[in-house]
Motif scaffolding. Structure first.
Motif, mmCIF file in Angstrom:
data_model
loop_
_atom_site.group_PDB
_atom_site.id
_atom_site.type_symbol
_atom_site.label_atom_id
_atom_site.label_comp_id
_atom_site.label_asym_id
_atom_site.label_seq_id
_atom_site.Cartn_x
_atom_site.Cartn_y
_atom_site.Cartn_z
ATOM 1 N N GLY A 263 0.807 -1.217 0.000
ATOM 2 C CA GLY A 263 0.000 0.000 0.000
ATOM 3 C C GLY A 263 0.837 1.262 0.000
ATOM 4 O O GLY A 263 0.558 2.211 -0.754
ATOM 5 N N VAL A 264 1.874 1.297 0.838
ATOM 6 C CA VAL A 264 2.748 2.466 0.893
ATOM 7 C C VAL A 264 3.463 2.662 -0.443
ATOM 8 O O VAL A 264 3.575 3.788 -0.947
ATOM 9 C CB VAL A 264 3.763 2.321 2.048
ATOM 10 N N THR A 265 3.948 1.567 -1.023
ATOM 11 C CA THR A 265 4.635 1.671 -2.319
ATOM 12 C C THR A 265 3.681 2.183 -3.397
ATOM 13 O O THR A 265 4.074 3.016 -4.233
ATOM 14 C CB THR A 265 5.201 0.304 -2.732
ATOM 15 N N LEU A 267 1.200 4.176 -3.053
ATOM 16 C CA LEU A 267 0.938 5.604 -2.868
ATOM 17 C C LEU A 267 2.154 6.472 -3.146
ATOM 18 O O LEU A 267 2.027 7.580 -3.671
ATOM 19 C CB LEU A 267 0.439 5.851 -1.441
ATOM 20 N N THR A 268 3.333 5.997 -2.783
ATOM 21 C CA THR A 268 4.517 6.852 -2.885
ATOM 22 C C THR A 268 5.245 6.731 -4.223
ATOM 23 O O THR A 268 5.776 7.725 -4.736
ATOM 24 C CB THR A 268 5.520 6.527 -1.764
ATOM 25 N N ALA A 269 5.317 5.521 -4.770
ATOM 26 C CA ALA A 269 6.138 5.323 -5.966
ATOM 27 C C ALA A 269 5.451 4.533 -7.065
ATOM 28 O O ALA A 269 5.845 4.623 -8.222
ATOM 29 C CB ALA A 269 7.443 4.621 -5.576
ATOM 30 N N GLY A 270 4.448 3.736 -6.691
ATOM 31 C CA GLY A 270 3.837 2.843 -7.670
ATOM 32 C C GLY A 270 4.510 1.486 -7.635
ATOM 33 O O GLY A 270 5.732 1.392 -7.463
ATOM 34 N N LEU A 271 3.726 0.432 -7.805
ATOM 35 C CA LEU A 271 4.282 -0.926 -7.727
ATOM 36 C C LEU A 271 5.270 -1.223 -8.849
ATOM 37 O O LEU A 271 6.068 -2.159 -8.742
ATOM 38 C CB LEU A 271 3.142 -1.957 -7.752
ATOM 39 N N ALA A 272 5.222 -0.441 -9.908
ATOM 40 C CA ALA A 272 6.168 -0.649 -10.998
ATOM 41 C C ALA A 272 7.594 -0.265 -10.617
ATOM 42 O O ALA A 272 8.556 -0.715 -11.238
ATOM 43 C CB ALA A 272 5.732 0.153 -12.231
ATOM 44 N N ASN A 273 7.743 0.544 -9.573
ATOM 45 C CA ASN A 273 9.072 0.936 -9.096
ATOM 46 C C ASN A 273 9.608 -0.186 -8.202
ATOM 47 O O ASN A 273 9.289 -0.254 -7.005
ATOM 48 C CB ASN A 273 8.976 2.253 -8.326
ATOM 49 N N LYS A 274 10.392 -1.070 -8.776
ATOM 50 C CA LYS A 274 10.834 -2.279 -8.070
ATOM 51 C C LYS A 274 11.720 -1.957 -6.872
ATOM 52 O O LYS A 274 11.637 -2.610 -5.830
ATOM 53 C CB LYS A 274 11.568 -3.213 -9.035
ATOM 54 N N LYS A 275 12.591 -0.965 -7.000
ATOM 55 C CA LYS A 275 13.479 -0.624 -5.889
ATOM 56 C C LYS A 275 12.682 -0.163 -4.672
ATOM 57 O O LYS A 275 12.978 -0.545 -3.535
ATOM 58 C CB LYS A 275 14.465 0.469 -6.312
ATOM 59 N N ALA A 276 11.663 0.677 -4.912
ATOM 60 C CA ALA A 276 10.827 1.140 -3.805
ATOM 61 C C ALA A 276 10.045 -0.023 -3.198
ATOM 62 O O ALA A 276 9.923 -0.133 -1.964
ATOM 63 C CB ALA A 276 9.877 2.227 -4.289
ATOM 64 N N THR A 336 9.753 5.564 1.322
ATOM 65 C CA THR A 336 8.870 4.393 1.298
ATOM 66 C C THR A 336 9.187 3.455 2.452
ATOM 67 O O THR A 336 8.290 2.951 3.131
ATOM 68 C CB THR A 336 9.015 3.650 -0.043
ATOM 69 N N GLY A 337 10.482 3.217 2.688
ATOM 70 C CA GLY A 337 10.885 2.354 3.799
ATOM 71 C C GLY A 337 10.491 2.926 5.144
ATOM 72 O O GLY A 337 10.039 2.198 6.041
ATOM 73 N N ALA A 338 10.645 4.245 5.306
ATOM 74 C CA ALA A 338 10.303 4.893 6.578
ATOM 75 C C ALA A 338 8.813 4.793 6.868
ATOM 76 O O ALA A 338 8.402 4.476 7.994
ATOM 77 C CB ALA A 338 10.748 6.356 6.551
ATOM 78 N N LEU A 339 7.979 5.059 5.857
ATOM 79 C CA LEU A 339 6.529 4.976 6.053
ATOM 80 C C LEU A 339 6.087 3.542 6.327
ATOM 81 O O LEU A 339 5.186 3.308 7.140
ATOM 82 C CB LEU A 339 5.812 5.532 4.826
ATOM 83 N N THR A 340 6.722 2.592 5.660
ATOM 84 C CA THR A 340 6.411 1.181 5.929
ATOM 85 C C THR A 340 6.777 0.813 7.362
ATOM 86 O O THR A 340 6.007 0.136 8.059
ATOM 87 C CB THR A 340 7.170 0.273 4.948
ATOM 88 N N ALA A 341 7.944 1.263 7.799
ATOM 89 C CA ALA A 341 8.379 0.992 9.177
ATOM 90 C C ALA A 341 7.408 1.600 10.183
ATOM 91 O O ALA A 341 7.099 0.986 11.213
ATOM 92 C CB ALA A 341 9.785 1.550 9.388
ATOM 93 N N LEU A 342 6.920 2.802 9.891
ATOM 94 C CA LEU A 342 5.948 3.441 10.779
ATOM 95 C C LEU A 342 4.672 2.619 10.875
ATOM 96 O O LEU A 342 4.159 2.368 11.976
ATOM 97 C CB LEU A 342 5.634 4.848 10.263
ATOM 98 N N GLY A 343 4.152 2.171 9.736
ATOM 99 C CA GLY A 343 2.927 1.377 9.744
ATOM 100 C C GLY A 343 3.087 0.064 10.484
ATOM 101 O O GLY A 343 2.212 -0.329 11.277
ATOM 102 N N ILE A 344 4.208 -0.628 10.265
ATOM 103 C CA ILE A 344 4.434 -1.912 10.937
ATOM 104 C C ILE A 344 4.629 -1.702 12.438
ATOM 105 O O ILE A 344 4.167 -2.516 13.258
ATOM 106 C CB ILE A 344 5.640 -2.621 10.303
#
Length: 530
Positions: A263-265, A267-276, A336-344
C-alpha cells in the motif's frame, strides 16, 4: 543573483524570509492575544458580581470576612481595566517560569488547576483532530475520486447527518450504544448471533461494491468475496471468544506487514518501481523478524520514552534499507521504507496492547466492563505501562469519537470539494495527456494542491474543538478545562474563565500561524514573505 544553498536545497534568503515571517507572526499574534484577552476580561468583569454568594451568608462576621477576603484576592476594589493589568502581570510571569493565573472564588490556585486540567483536555482535542484529519481527508479524497457512486452518496448522507447532530446528543447515544451495550456483549461471552454475522457481511460487501469503478460482474464478484471473508472472520471471532482475549500473532502481522508495504509503495512510488517495492518489503521482513524479540523487550520496564525511541529506530532502519537498495531515486526508497516501518510499528504496538486486554478487562477495578463512560482514568488502577495505556485509550475512545464525528463531516466535505476543483484544472488534464499514471496525477499533482484550502479549516477546527470539548467533557463526566470554564461562568469567577480563554486564544493564533507556514510547504508558488 541566487543566494547560497543550504543542505536542504533552500536558499539562505528563503530561510531568512521564513524566519522573518515567523517572528512577525509571533509579534502580531502576541498583540492579538493581548487585545482579545483585554476585551474578554472586561466583559467577564462586568458579567456579574463575584461576591453574590458571599453576601448571602447569614453570619454577619463570616459574611464580612468572606467579602473582604474575596475583594483582596480578586482585586475587586480595583477598576476592571487596572485589574486586567494586574492579571496580565501574573501571566507575564510565565516567561520566567512563574505563572500566576490568580485565585478562584474558593481561594484555590487557578494555575495549579490549569496545569492539572489542560493536559487532559489537550489530549482529548489532539486525539480527535488527528483522527478527524486522517479519516476526513481519506474519505473526502476517495469520494471525490468515486464521484456519484453509491459510496459517495452514502458518505454525503452520513456527513450531513453527523454535521447536524448536537455534540451532547451524539455523546449520550455513544455511551448507550457503544459502551454500555458493548460491555454487556463482552460479559455475555462476546458471541455473534447468525443475524449479526449476516448484517456485517452484507454491510462490508455493499461497501466494497460501492467503492469500485469496474464492470458490474466484477464489482459483484469482489463484493461477494469480501462478504464471505467478513462472515468467516465474524464466525471465527465469535466461536473462539477472540474479543475477550485478542491478539494478532506472527501470521497476521506478516500478512498486514506485506499489505502495508504494498500500500505504501502504491501511494509513494507505484508498484512498478521495483526498488521502492523491495525497500518496503525488506523493511516489512525486518519488522516481522523482530516481532518476537520486541514482545520480549516490551515486558522489561516499558515507558513512553522507550516506545518513542523504538519508533525512531524503526524509521531510521526503514530509511537505511531504502538507501541500501539504491536505484535512481534513493530518497524515494528511503521515504517508502520509513513509512512502511511506521505502519508496521503501529500494528506491533496494537498487538502488544491487545495482549494486555484480558488482564485489563478482568482487573477488579474494571469489573469486566473495559469501555469507560465517565472520567478520564480509572481511580486506584494498578498496572504496568500497557495496562495504564489501555486505561487511557478506553477512556479517550468515546469522547474522541464524539468530537471526531463532527469534525470528520466537515473535513470530508471540504476535502471532496477541494479535490474535485483541483481535478478539473488544466494542469491535471495536461498531466494526464502526457501519459502519466493515475497514481502520479492524483498523488503528486492533485492531492498536494487539494490540501491547501483544507489547511485553513483544520487550523480553525483545532481551536474550535476546545469549545466543543466543554460539552463533551460534561457528558462523559471529565474534570478538565471544560469544568474549569463552566464553574467560572456559573460562579462569576473571572480567573478560571480567563485561563480557559487564554489557552484557547493562544491555540487559535498558533494554529493559524502553522497553517500559513504550511501553505509555503504545500505550494512552492506561495512565499511567506509575499
Amino acid at each position: 543573483m541566487l543566494g547560497s544553498q543550504t543542505p536542504t536545497g533552500i536558499s539562505t534568503e528563503e530561510h531568512g524570509t521564513l524566519l522573518t515571517f515567523i517572528i512577525r507572526r509571533i509579534i502580531a499574534g502576541f498583540f492579538i492575544v493581548l487585545g482579545a484577552t483585554f476585551i474578554a476580561y472586561i466583559l467577564v468583569a462586568n458579567a456579574g458580581d463575584p461576591l453574590t454568594n458571599a453576601r448571602q451568608l447569614q453570619d454577619p462576621a463570616m459574611r464580612e470576612n468572606m467579602i473582604k477576603s474575596l475583594t483582596t484576592s480578586l482585586h475587586l476594589d480595583v477598576n476592571p481595566v487596572a485589574r486586567y493589568f494586574l492579571w496580565l502581570r501574573g501571566i507575564g510571569g510565565c516567561f520566567v517560569g512563574a505563572c500566576d493565573f490568580g485565585k478562584n472564588i474558593q481561594q484555590g490556585d487557578v494555575t495549579s488547576d490549569l496545569g492539572t486540567y489542560m493536559g487532559t483536555s489537550l489530549k482529548l482535542i489532539f486525539s480527535a483532530i488527528a483522527l478527524a484529519i486522517i479519516i476526513g481527508l481519506t474519505v473526502g479524497i476517495v469520494t471525490a475520486l468515486k464521484q456519484y457512486s453509491g459510496f459517495d452518496y452514502a458518505v454525503t448522507f452520513l456527513t450531513f447527518l453527523f454535521f447536524s447532530l448536537p455534540v451532547f446528543w451524539v455523546g449520550i447515544v455513544l455511551k448507550d450504544l457503544v459502551a454500555i451495550k458493548f460491555n454487556n456483549f463482552l460479559q455475555a461471552g462476546a458471541v455473534f448471533t447468525t443475524a449479526w454475522i449476516v448484517i456485517l457481511a452484507l454491510f462490508f460487501g455493499l461497501l466494497a461494491y460501492s467503492v469500485q469503478s469496474a464492470p458490474f460482474l466484477r464489482k459483484l464478484t469482489i463484493a461477494a468475496i469480501v462478504a464471505a471473508v467478513v462472515a468467516l472472520l465474524s464466525w471465527y471471532i465469535s466461536s473462539t471468544g477472540w474479543l475477550l482475549d485478542p491478539k494478532l500473532g506472527i501470521i497476521v502481522i506478516a500478512i498486514l506487514s506485506a499489505a502495508i508495504a504494498a500500500g505504501v509503495t502504491t501511494l509513494t512510488a507505484g508498484l512498478a518501481n521495483k526498488k521502492a517495492l523491495y525497500s518496503a518489503l525488506s523493511t516489512a521482513a525486518v519488522g516481522v523478524a523482530l516481532y518476537y524479540p520486541l514482545l520480549s523487550f516490551f515486558h522489561s520496564g516499558m515507558n513512553l520514552w522507550k516506545l518513542l525511541l523504538l519508533l525512531v529506530i524503526a524509521i531510521v532502519v526503514g530509511i537505511a534499507v531504502g538507501y541500501l537498495w539504491g536505484g535512481d531515486d534513493k530518497a524515494l526508497n528511503a521515504r517508502t521504507g520509513a513509512l512502511t516501518a511506521l505502519g508496521i510499528s503501529i500494528i506491533i504496538f496494537i498487538d502488544r496492547l491487545m495482549r494486555a486486554w484480558y488482564t485489563y478487562s478482568n482487573n477488579p477495578e474494571i469489573g469486566g466492563r473495559p469501555l469507560a463512560t465517565a472520567s478520564p482514568s480509572t481511580p486506584n488502577l494498578v498496572g504496568d505501562f500497557w495496562i495504564q495505556s489501555l486505561d487511557t485509550l478506553t477512556h479517550l475512545l468515546l469522547p474522541t469519537i464524539t468530537l471526531m464525528l463532527i469534525s470528520v463531516a466537515g473535513h470530508s466535505r471540504y476535502a471532496r470539494a477541494s479535490m474535485l476543483e483541483v481535478l478539473n484544472q488544466d494542469y491535471i488534464r495536461t498531466a494526464r495527456s502526457k501519459g502519466l499514471t493515475e497514481r502520479t496525477v492524483i498523488m503528486r499533482h492533485a492531492f498536494r494542491n487539494a490540501l491547501i484550502p483544507i489547511t485553513t479549516i483544520i487550523a480553525f477546527d483545532i481551536s474550535g474543538l476546545l469549545g466543543g470539548a466543554v460539552v463533551t467533557e460534561r457528558v462523559y463526566g471529565w474534570t478538565a478545562m471544560g469544568t474549569l470554564f463552566q464553574n467560572g461562568l456559573q460562579n462569576t469567577d473571572p480567573n478560571p474563565v480567563m485561563a480557559f480563554f487564554l489557552v484557547n486564544a493562544i491555540l487559535a493564533v498558533l494554529c493559524n500561524m502553522l497553517a500559513d507556514i504550511s501553505y509555503a510547504a504545500l505550494d512552492p508558488r506561495i512565499r511567506v514573505g509575499s
